[in-house]
Scaffold this active site. Structure first.
Site: not given
Length: 270
Positions: A29, A79, A91, A100, A139-140, A163
């Site tokens: 990061s 998250k 919201e 996040n 798809a996370g 996946r």
């Protein structure tokens, strides 16, 4: 679990606040450098570090934070855990089921999702508008933010490459609520039809599967005009597009520093 305050600016005074980005992995990061530069420019005596936290360690780690902590930037794979830990939510977090950013104040944890606004702002700046269809890779939790952003930009058809197709079930449900038709395929199962925009929400360094005798799927995108990978490190609006990080002002890159969003919701429904 490991923690570091590498790249934090100077030695803070007693009034300084401590902030961190949490994820697993997290050593890659750049958020500590970005935030340190922003804080120096703004004259804020804050520290910003990074901490490696696995999903099953999140609850214990956040419970152990001292009063010096002002907030957290949350990245993969935490998250959903941040969403669950928040006492109040904005919201967009409620819509996506992902937070996040956590503001720690007065014994409360205020949860925000800034990914959606950041994606919309950056894509709009690049001239993306009036989308009819698009594609999401992954798809996370970040994919839910990408889907909301695409809906706000006008998309009504989105293909999701995952996946495991079953992992995309929450995106299908979210699409129904947003009025967006969702089709799901494996990373190698799509017909590869041209779309105006592909958003990759895979974590940094993720390996894409290869077709037999072919290049990695993620590199076979000649028909896609733009490829944008969100940097899900919690810096507001921070996306890497065409190799350019960010795109928002330094002040916006300091999470958990301002007043709480008036739209934030109490977990009890207030």
């Amino acid at each position: 679990m490991t923690a570091t305050t590498a790249d934090a600016p100077g030695t803070p005074g007693a009034e300084a606040s401590v902030l961190e980005v949490w994820g697993d992995p997290i050593a890659h990061s750049l958020s500590p450098r970005l935030h340190a530069a922003a804080y120096r420019e703004l004259g804020w005596a804050w520290q910003y570090g990074r901490r490696r936290v696995a999903a099953d360690e999140f609850a214990a780690e956040i419970a152990g934070l001292g009063l010096a902590y002002r907030g957290l930037s949350i990245t993969f794979p935490l998250k959903a855990e941040a969403f669950a830990a928040a006492t109040r939510l904005d919201e967009t977090s409620v819509l996506t089921g992902a937070a996040n950013t956590l503001v720690l104040r007065g014994g409360e944890r205020l949860g925000f999702n800034t990914d959606v606004d950041g994606l919309v702002a950056d894509l709009t700046e690049q001239g993306v508008a009036g989308l009819a269809e698009a594609r999401i890779v992954g798809a996370g939790a970040t994919a839910t933010s990408a889907l909301v952003a695409l809906a706000r930009l006008g998309a009504d058809r989105v293909e999701v490459l995952a996946r495991r197709p079953e992992a995309a079930a929450p995106l299908v449900g979210l699409g129904e609520r947003l009025g967006v038709g969702i089709s799901v395929a494996t990373l190698l199962g799509s017909d590869g039809g041209a779309v105006p925009l592909t958003l990759s929400t895979l974590p940094g360094g993720a390996e894409l599967p290869r077709r037999r005798g072919g290049a990695p799927r993620g590199r076979r995108r000649a028909a896609v005009r733009r490829r944008v990978r969100p940097l899900a490190d919690g810096a507001r609006g921070c996306v890497a597009a065409r190799g350019r990080p960010g795109g928002r002002r330094a002040r916006d890159a300091a999470p958990a520093g301002g007043a709480a969003d008036p739209r934030v919701r109490d977990r009890r429904g207030h």
